[in-house]
Design an enzyme around this catalytic site. Structure first.
Site, PDB file in Angstrom:
ATOM      1  N   ASP B 388      -9.153  38.390  53.833  1.00 15.60           N
ATOM      2  CA  ASP B 388      -9.985  38.941  52.781  1.00 15.60           C
ATOM      3  C   ASP B 388     -11.328  38.223  52.879  1.00 15.60           C
ATOM      4  O   ASP B 388     -11.446  37.217  53.560  1.00 15.60           O
ATOM      5  CB  ASP B 388      -9.291  38.659  51.441  1.00 15.60           C
ATOM      6  CG  ASP B 388     -10.127  39.098  50.284  1.00 15.60           C
ATOM      7  OD1 ASP B 388     -10.725  40.171  50.382  1.00 15.60           O
ATOM      8  OD2 ASP B 388     -10.175  38.370  49.281  1.00 15.60           O
ATOM      9  N   LYS B 389     -12.321  38.744  52.229  1.00 19.23           N
ATOM     10  CA  LYS B 389     -13.621  38.081  52.316  1.00 19.23           C
ATOM     11  C   LYS B 389     -13.900  37.256  51.066  1.00 19.23           C
ATOM     12  O   LYS B 389     -13.973  36.039  51.113  1.00 19.23           O
ATOM     13  CB  LYS B 389     -14.727  39.109  52.521  1.00 19.23           C
ATOM     14  CG  LYS B 389     -16.085  38.497  52.671  1.00 19.23           C
ATOM     15  CD  LYS B 389     -17.151  39.551  52.691  1.00 19.23           C
ATOM     16  CE  LYS B 389     -17.325  40.220  51.336  1.00 19.23           C
ATOM     17  NZ  LYS B 389     -17.925  39.337  50.334  1.00 19.23           N
ATOM     18  N   THR B 390     -14.025  37.963  49.939  1.00 23.93           N
ATOM     19  CA  THR B 390     -14.451  37.284  48.722  1.00 23.93           C
ATOM     20  C   THR B 390     -13.406  36.277  48.275  1.00 23.93           C
ATOM     21  O   THR B 390     -12.250  36.625  48.114  1.00 23.93           O
ATOM     22  CB  THR B 390     -14.654  38.314  47.597  1.00 23.93           C
ATOM     23  OG1 THR B 390     -15.204  39.476  48.179  1.00 23.93           O
ATOM     24  CG2 THR B 390     -15.526  37.770  46.526  1.00 23.93           C
ATOM     25  N   GLU B 487     -27.834  38.601  40.817  1.00 25.18           N
ATOM     26  CA  GLU B 487     -28.900  38.475  39.834  1.00 25.18           C
ATOM     27  C   GLU B 487     -28.850  37.118  39.160  1.00 25.18           C
ATOM     28  O   GLU B 487     -29.877  36.497  38.930  1.00 25.18           O
ATOM     29  CB  GLU B 487     -28.772  39.582  38.785  1.00 25.18           C
ATOM     30  CG  GLU B 487     -29.206  40.918  39.331  1.00 25.18           C
ATOM     31  CD  GLU B 487     -29.303  41.983  38.247  1.00 25.18           C
ATOM     32  OE1 GLU B 487     -28.658  41.814  37.190  1.00 25.18           O
ATOM     33  OE2 GLU B 487     -30.009  42.974  38.468  1.00 25.18           O
ATOM     34  N   ARG B 584     -27.864  37.147  52.256  1.00 23.32           N
ATOM     35  CA  ARG B 584     -27.995  38.494  51.688  1.00 23.32           C
ATOM     36  C   ARG B 584     -29.417  38.661  51.221  1.00 23.32           C
ATOM     37  O   ARG B 584     -29.911  37.858  50.452  1.00 23.32           O
ATOM     38  CB  ARG B 584     -27.079  38.683  50.475  1.00 23.32           C
ATOM     39  CG  ARG B 584     -25.716  38.160  50.644  1.00 23.32           C
ATOM     40  CD  ARG B 584     -25.017  37.895  49.320  1.00 23.32           C
ATOM     41  NE  ARG B 584     -24.841  39.076  48.503  1.00 23.32           N
ATOM     42  CZ  ARG B 584     -23.629  39.510  48.127  1.00 23.32           C
ATOM     43  NH1 ARG B 584     -22.558  38.903  48.542  1.00 23.32           N
ATOM     44  NH2 ARG B 584     -23.522  40.542  47.346  1.00 23.32           N
ATOM     45  N   ASP B 780      -7.057  36.030  48.303  1.00 26.84           N
ATOM     46  CA  ASP B 780      -6.989  35.274  47.065  1.00 26.84           C
ATOM     47  C   ASP B 780      -6.764  36.145  45.841  1.00 26.84           C
ATOM     48  O   ASP B 780      -6.439  35.648  44.782  1.00 26.84           O
ATOM     49  CB  ASP B 780      -8.263  34.466  46.868  1.00 26.84           C
ATOM     50  CG  ASP B 780      -9.426  35.359  46.519  1.00 26.84           C
ATOM     51  OD1 ASP B 780      -9.520  36.445  47.123  1.00 26.84           O
ATOM     52  OD2 ASP B 780     -10.231  34.999  45.652  1.00 26.84           O
ATOM     53  N   ASP B 784      -5.239  41.704  47.397  1.00 25.32           N
ATOM     54  CA  ASP B 784      -4.713  41.277  48.695  1.00 25.32           C
ATOM     55  C   ASP B 784      -3.193  41.195  48.702  1.00 25.32           C
ATOM     56  O   ASP B 784      -2.594  40.947  49.735  1.00 25.32           O
ATOM     57  CB  ASP B 784      -5.282  39.902  49.063  1.00 25.32           C
ATOM     58  CG  ASP B 784      -6.786  39.899  49.000  1.00 25.32           C
ATOM     59  OD1 ASP B 784      -7.382  40.873  49.494  1.00 25.32           O
ATOM     60  OD2 ASP B 784      -7.366  38.944  48.460  1.00 25.32           O
TER      61      ASP B 784
END
Lengths: 351, 1153
Positions: B388-390, B487, B584, B780, B784
């Site tokens: 997974d990434k996040t 933001e 990013r 996490d 997933d």
């Protein structure tokens, strides 16, 4: 704040080498030098021991005489079980060319007799042999183990019960020495001290009674026996009942279908203090034990012993061969190693 | 696919009715949960059932029963029962310990406290006492104890924020809003007077659905949807308090419904082992049959002649009976202790994982946790890693790191030291205290009249104004609440630069620059959407001008730049530079509007915002109209911070021949960014992007790419495949599944974006089924869970608040980088250990029990055993039980350092060449040879019978004890030969076992007749130990057996040296104070060269198909289509007033509405 730090400390496991898998360890590495020197040393050791063993086995004097064929007519007689009451004797003369020095032991040897059959070994009652449960009445189970020789036809318990006891080796072998060509002297032999200590004093006990024949009352002899158990040795009253040495020796079931059992040992008195002198001897055998029915053979063996036992070349040869093979391996591996070492170097220089 | 099948659709139909304030009428399941396997009463029956459903245990039970038949068993009646009982007991103790832990964990959860309205007052009670229908009050940061319907909250518009990362893995906070009908229910009095009922669907496992109706007395029924529902396991955020009515409790909560069934995973090694046990069983049958035939032939030959046993009476036994006798005789061929040995070994291996300080995340004090010990060795065989990434690769912390303003790049100093990064926490909060931007030049330029001063000011102002963040004063501190982490990072960054966003009212934004306050009137917010890839605000500046501020993707901004715009080229270069760093980026631009222009647009906008159909679309079209003629200011670069050592770990894992696929629910841009920053994709790599929206197009593209690859298909190419969820839906279509897989397998890196949890699981399943390699999934979040359960090995990232992934995983680690140690060290070690342990267990059993067969050849196949009964049955539980443990627990093929330094070593266990049928047969053959030697040599030695001093003759057990001793010695030394790393426990196990047998032998020989067992053994020790032949054989027999092995091993090592051997040699030579560095370099150089001898195939392809353009790294995350729009939400806040005022104000506000 302090509390939390304490807490976190208590939650830490002790970082022992064990838990972190960092225990000091010796890494078993099969290095060329290690293996080669190991092989070399093993070779030396094995060859040394092997030669010693072979030499000591060679020093043993042993003589074996098979008498099934020599006493052919007796053998034939015994093939028929109905002739059990007919006595048959047989004399075998032989010449001993060399003196047998030291202690001499006399064995009988059976060929093709399977003492190691499952149901044969099972067929005994250890509690009866302890003298405690003579009539094997206590445990139904024990009678079962003695099958098929636990009770006679009329239901009397057999003592000693079981197939092993029933099939006891019952030949009598007497060794005579012909000192002066004509007069044979019976070589003095001891019939005691031929059993394991534990057997004689722990595993086998006579029932508590002064008179053995009374003690064994209510039991009957095994079907193949000529005499009841309390009359096995007429000469020595102590050597009777379950404590008869020949009986005890027989009761240890041999591992192989061909086996020896210790029969007598030389009493080193008179002419025989040095051992058995060279000369003419003869075995006088009372032939009782049938072997031809199961295509077996019997023999009698006279042998001396050394520190390592009887004349068995096997272990000596095993050591010698192992030594030789390890040396062979040592040399060939050395050769391979040297060859590959050169090659490896070239690989490395290329890179 | 168990977890999908168990979707309980049917339950949804059951309607439940909850009566408000009438606790007696609500009887539903309790809120206490139990994840334990057993209770005190169910333990025994359930445990026994589980144990005997294992084939091996059932087999031994069967043997035990057979042994009770009189006269069948040559090995006594209880000789199998005893070891079986011992083994079941040991295994039972383990189960109890594990279950006790579960009970404790449950207790911890069940006794958490929560405030509930009981008898008209607020009471603090434990979680387990919460019932359906209770009104619960939860405050900020609390976890919710049950699923409930939101009644009211402290926030304006009765909203509240919840962190759902526990459930779905999404990191942005979710907004929930109560029904206006209940929004004023706040006091005890109001609440206790509440009467009515809630009707809702029955418990189910879908997080995002809820159908219910609230019937308040004397009011019309109101529908309740998922926006009003707060789930167990979520955490209240940025909200002072909420009130809710409990609707589902305990196992009926959606959280628990999702974590019920854990699939039982079995490792590859275990499966192979089971097959081997079966093979051994066949061998056992074969041996029994051979013996039966032997017995028949023997009886034929001797038959009647055996007068001493009266054969006739026994021959009546049937062939079947004989077969049973022999099966009992040889049954120990199947290692009775193997299963329990493995269980304990793996349990301890798991403890080593739990103890490992290198996998201890000190910041949160979280240790790695092996939640199952079944798969320890599987860790050593992983070929495909799905990540997974996040939250897995990244910490989920955004930091404003760099920017380019008017063509000048700022924040571009050398990287800070790692210690700073490590200091950062894996904070669950989106907003952190840290800001990496640290470039004094920016402020210097701003304050000292640099030519670009005005641009800088405008840039910073824009970032302070153009966003949807809400500031919250906490004393002197300002806390920013944002649903978009990007933001938050920007506003935070601005604050550190002296542009502080201080207050928001429904119509304005106030910023403080150098002590001066500026208020911008917010006229319009042009919302972000992933289509638009930008957001804008129209403001009236303090000076009264109208201005449009916009930030967004470079592509959309550049399209809309006016001709007067400057720095376009420089900024573009900088964007590419940022992208290469994996940052990013967002482009920042503004446009000045004239009054007429604005008014004209406003009328259009009003029209669009009242459109009923396709409002979003018409709004977007309307936005488009005004978003033009931008003037470029620059770009920001935000770092989505990677977890510590992620790039290094990925590099190492790639070297270990592990393929890494990133599966994320996040946007494509973000995923690509991360892939760059964690070095999974390098700048020169070709990228295949598949973003298509029909089956035909997908099929076409895949076929085209496959053809383009030609012969390179299915080989590893320097390619990256990027695919989104939509396309993947088509790509997983059964027709093109295969070619898609081929394409994916030919790429070095695969990136799948915007995947649903189900798709993640599908991909894992695809690889698992079609490639036949071991897969590992790491993640996490709850999204997933599917893939974690689907993969052979599931790893959860723990330490975050989210527990769902952890609870469904097999292993939980705190950091992605710990995977390195988990796989390369623990995995490889455990694989070697377990396989060695299994092979050794097979070996030792075959060695001893085949001797019975050899003995059968000399005893007329009568079933007699050559050993004593109890010696045989204690062989596995006493005399040779320790060496398998020492092999299974302490064996190390080489040091941890080397395993990490040479990831290539992982390939050995990965390929599984150390454990397969061939190896098994080889080991069996070896055992057969050993057993033959072990029988034949003592037989030859004792054949002569004259081996004792005093001329005593021997018996069968004398031979048996010789053999048994030699077997124990040989088998123990064989374990020594297998042990490559001898520590003190190895010594204890190996020498100890031999000593245990000798001591046992000595004692056992004196037991009869004091204790009525083993009459045959009486006196044996006295004769055996004084026999010179015994000691001569003691040396030669094991030497002969093991020399064969040693010669074989040495020759193999010399001729075909493996990397492992080389590394080991290096280690031992290093220990001998060899010059370490030179040697190391040499080996390294050599090996690395060998490994990369075949460089990845250069792909010569047309450039149109394979995108090699330099990416610019746009990425932005923001909630879309929430319960209320961003604009509405922002406009509801007035942070200039205190909270209490706000509540009253807001309630009046909502009333007006």
């Amino acid at each position: 704040m302090k509390r939390t730090s304490e807490e976190s400390q208590s939650r830490l496991p002790d970082n022992s080498a064990l838990k972190q898998q960092q225990l000091p360890a010796y890494r078993l590495q099969l290095t060329a030098t290690g293996v080669l020197s190991g092989f070399f040393a093993t070779g030396v050791f094995c060859l040394g021991v092997g030669i010693i063993l072979i030499l000591s086995a060679k020093s043993i004097k042993e003589i074996e005489i098979k008498y099934t064929k020599i006493c052919g007519n007796c053998a034939k007689l015994r093939e028929d079980a109905t002739n059990f009451d007919k006595e048959c004797t047989c004399s075998i003369p032989f010449y001993l060319s060399e003196t047998m020095q030291g202690n001499v032991y006399m064995y009988y040897k059976l060929y093709g007799f399977y003492q190691n059959l499952y149901r044969y070994i099972l067929s005994r009652s250890n509690s009866q042999l302890m003298g405690t449960d003579l009539k094997i009445v206590n445990k139904e189970k024990d009678v079962g183990t003695c099958a098929p020789f636990s009770r006679s036809h009329d239901g009397t318990p057999i003592a000693p019960c079981g197939a092993i006891a029933n099939s006891i080796f019952n030949d009598t072998i007497i060794l005579s020495y012909n000192l002066n060509s004509s007069i044979p002297i019976e070589v003095p032999m001891l019939r005691s001290g031929i059993t394991w200590w534990t057997d004689k004093y722990v595993k086998f006990q006579n029932p508590r009674s002064k008179n053995l024949s009374i003690a064994f009352a209510g039991t009957t002899k095994p079907p193949s026996w000529a005499k009841p158990v309390y009359e096995l040795d007429q000469e020595d009253p102590e050597n009777n009942g379950f404590l008869n040495d020949d009986f005890i020796v027989w009761m240890r079931a041999a591992a192989f279908p061909t086996f020896k059992k210790l029969y007598r040992r030389l009493n080193r008195i008179q002419y025989f203090t040095e051992g058995l002198p060279a000369g003419n001897y003869s075995f006088n055998i009372t032939y009782n034990f049938p072997v031809t029915r199961f295509r077996g053979e019997k023999s009698v063996v006279l042998s001396t012993l050394t520190w390592s036992g009887g004349s068995n070349l096997f272990l000596g040869l095993a050591y010698t061969v192992t030594g030789a093979v390890t040396w062979l391996a040592f040399f060939s591996m050395m050769a391979i190693h040297l060859m590959l070492k050169d090659r490896k170097n070239t690989v490395q220089t290329c890179i | 696919m168990g977890w999908q099948q168990s979707l309980q659709e049917s339950d949804a139909s059951k309607v439940r009715t909850i009566y408000l304030n009438e606790p007696l009428r609500n009887s539903f399941c309790k809120n206490s949960i139990s994840t334990a396997k057993y209770s005190i009463w169910s333990f025994l029956p359930r445990y026994l059932y589980l144990q005997f459903s294992k084939a091996a245990n059932a087999f031994f039970l069967f043997i035990t029963i057979l042994q009770q038949i009189p006269d069948v068993s040559p090995t006594g009646k209880y000789t199998t029962l005893l070891p079986l009982v011992i083994i079941l007991m040991v295994s039972g103790i383990k189960e109890i310990v594990e279950d006790y832990k579960r009970h404790m964990a449950d207790k911890l959860v069940n006794t958490k406290t929560v405030i509930v309205l009981r008898e008209n007052t607020w009471k603090t009670i434990m979680w387990k006492e919460v019932n359906v229908g209770d009104i619960v009050k939860a405050s900020n940061g609390q976890f919710l104890p049950a699923d409930m319907v939101l009644i009211s909250s402290s926030e304006p518009q009765v909203t509240c924020y919840v962190a759902t990362s526990n459930l779905d893995g999404e990191t942005n906070l979710k907004i929930r809003q109560a029904l206006s009908e209940t929004s004023e229910m706040q006091t005890e009095k109001q609440l206790s007077s509440l009467s009515g009922k809630i009707e809702c669907e029955g418990p189910n496992r879908h997080f995002n659905t809820f159908v219910g109706t609230l019937y308040l007395n004397d009011k019309s029924p109101v529908p309740i949807g998922p926006d009003q529902v707060l789930l167990r396991g979520t955490q209240l955020k940025n909200t002072q308090w909420i009130l809710g009515i409990v609707v589902y409790t305990g196992f009926e909560t959606k959280f628990m419904q999702n974590s019920i069934k854990l699939p039982l995973k079995r490792s590859n090694v275990e499966k192979v082992t089971n097959v081997q046990i079966l093979v051994l069983f066949l061998l056992l049958l074969a041996m029994s049959l051979v013996s039966c035939v032997g017995a028949i032939l023997w009886n034929e030959w001797y038959g009647e002649g055996i007068w001493y046993i009266r054969m006739k009476e026994y021959i009546s036994y049937s062939l079947g009976f004989d077969l049973l006798v022999f099966i009992i005789l040889y049954h120990n061929l199947i290692p009775i202790s193997l299963l329990v040995t493995l269980e304990i070994v793996k349990y301890i291996q798991a403890m080593f994982i739990n103890w490992d300080e290198d996998m201890h995340y000190r910041r949160n004090d979280v240790y790695a946790m092996a939640r199952t010990s079944n798969l320890n060795e599987e860790l050593g065989q992983v070929k495909y890693l799905f990540s997974d990434k996040t939250g897995t690769l990244t910490c989920n912390i955004m930091t404003f790191k760099k920017c380019t303003i008017a063509g000048i790049i700022y924040g571009n100093q050398s990287e800070k030291s790692d210690t700073d990064i490590r200091k950062l926490s894996l904070s669950p909060s989106v907003i952190t205290e840290s800001c990496e931007f640290n470039d004094p030049r920016l402020l210097y330029n701003f304050e000292n009249g640099h030519p670009t001063k005005d641009y800088i000011k405008e840039f910073l102002t824009l970032l302070c104004v153009c966003h949807t963040v809400v500031p919250e004063r906490d004393g002197n501190n300002i806390i920013y609440q944002a649903s978009s982490p990007d933001e938050a990072a920007l506003v935070k960054g601005m604050k550190n630069l002296g542009f502080v966003f201080t207050a928001r009212t429904p119509t304005s934004v106030t910023i403080e620059v150098m002590g001066e306050n500026f208020t911008f009137e917010i006229l319009n917010i042009l919302e972000f959407s992933s289509n638009r890839k930008r957001m804008s605000v129209i403001v009236r500046t303090p000076t009264g001008n109208l201005r449009l501020y916009c930030k967004g993707a470079d592509t959309v901004i550049y399209e809309r730049l006016s001709e007067d715009s400057r720095f376009m080229k420089e900024t573009l270069t900088h964007l590419e530079y940022f992208a290469k760093e994996g940052l990013r980026t967002l482009c920042v631009a503004y446009a000045d509007l004239s009054e007429e222009e604005y008014q004209q647009w406003l009328t259009q906008y009003r029209k669009a915002s009242t459109v009923i159909q396709n409002r979003m679309q018409s709004l977007e079209e309307c936005y488009e109209y005004i978003e033009k003629k931008f003037l470029l200011l620059g770009a920001t670069a935000i770092e989505d911070r990677l977890q510590a050592r992620v790039p290094e770990t990925i590099t190492t894992l790639l070297k270990a021949n592990i393929r890494i696929w990133v599966l994320t629910g996040d946007k494509q841009e973000t995923a690509i960014n991360i892939a760059y920053s964690c070095k999974l994709i390098s700048a020169h790599m070709f990228r295949i992007q598949l973003n298509l929206n029909s089956l035909e197009a997908t099929q076409q593209a895949i076929t085209w790419h496959c053809e383009a690859l030609g012969t390179q298909l299915s080989k590893e190419n320097d390619l990256a495949l990027i695919i989104d969820g939509e396309t993947l839906k088509y790509a997983l279509h059964s027709e093109i599944k295969r070619s898609f897989l081929n394409l994916a397998l030919s790429c070095r890196a695969v990136l799948c974006c915007r995947l649903s949890p189900l798709q993640k699981a599908e991909i894992v399943d695809l690889v698992k089924k079609h490639v036949g390699a071991i897969t590992l999934a790491i993640g996490d979040g709850a999204n997933d869970v599917g893939m974690i359960q689907m993969a052979h090995v599931g790893v959860g990232i723990s330490g975050n608040e989210g527990m769902l992934a952890t609870n469904n995983s097999d292993y939980a680690i705190a950091q992605f980088s710990y995977l390195e140690k988990l796989l390369l060290v623990h995995g490889a070690w455990n694989h070697f250990r377990v396989t060695k342990c299994i092979l050794y267990c097979f070996y030792k059993n075959v060695v001893l029990y085949v001797i019975e067969l050899w003995f059968a050849f000399v005893n007329g196949f009568s079933g007699q055993i050559v050993f004593e009964h109890w010696c045989i049955s204690l062989y596995n539980v006493l005399f040779t039980s320790l060496p398998p443990f020492s092999l299974g627990i302490f064996e190390q093929c080489c040091s941890q350092k080397s395993l990490l330094a040479y990831p290539q070593l992982y390939k050995i266990s990965q390929a599984g060449n150390t454990f397969n049928t061939k190896v098994f047969w080889f080991q069996c053959l070896n055992a057969l040879i050993h057993s033959f030697i072990l029988f034949w040599m003592p037989m030859k030695m004792l054949e002569h019978d004259m081996v004792l001093q005093g001329g005593y003759t021997t018996d069968y057990l004398f031979l048996g004890n010789f053999i048994y001793t030699y077997v124990v010695v040989t088998v123990c030394l064989k374990a020594g030969l297998e042990t490559q790393s001898w520590n003190k426990f190895s010594h204890i196990a190996i020498w100890g076992s031999i000593i245990i047998w000798l001591v046992f032998f000595a004692i056992y020989s004196f037991v009869w007749p004091t204790i009525p067992i083993a009459p045959e053994m009486a006196g044996q020790v006295k004769m055996v130990l004084v026999c010179p032949y015994f000691w001569l054989g003691f040396f030669i027999v094991p030497i002969v057996c093991l020399t064969l092995n040693l010669i074989w091993k040495s020759i193999r090592n010399t001729c075909k040296r493996t990397l492992l051997e080389e590394v080991r040699e290096m280690e031992s030579s290093r220990a001998q104070k060899f010059h370490p560095t030179i040697f190391r370099k040499r080996v390294e150089a050599k090996k690395v060269q060998m490994i990369f001898a075949t460089p990845p195939h250069e792909v010569v392809l047309q450039s149109e198909s394979f995108d090699q353009s330099i990416p610019r790294g746009y990425a932005f995350s923001q909630v879309e289509q929430a319960v209320i729009t961003q604009e509405e939400l922002i406009r509801s806040y007035n942070t200039t007033k205190s909270k209490q005022d706000k509540v009253t104000m807001d309630s009046s506000h909502s009333r007006q509405k």
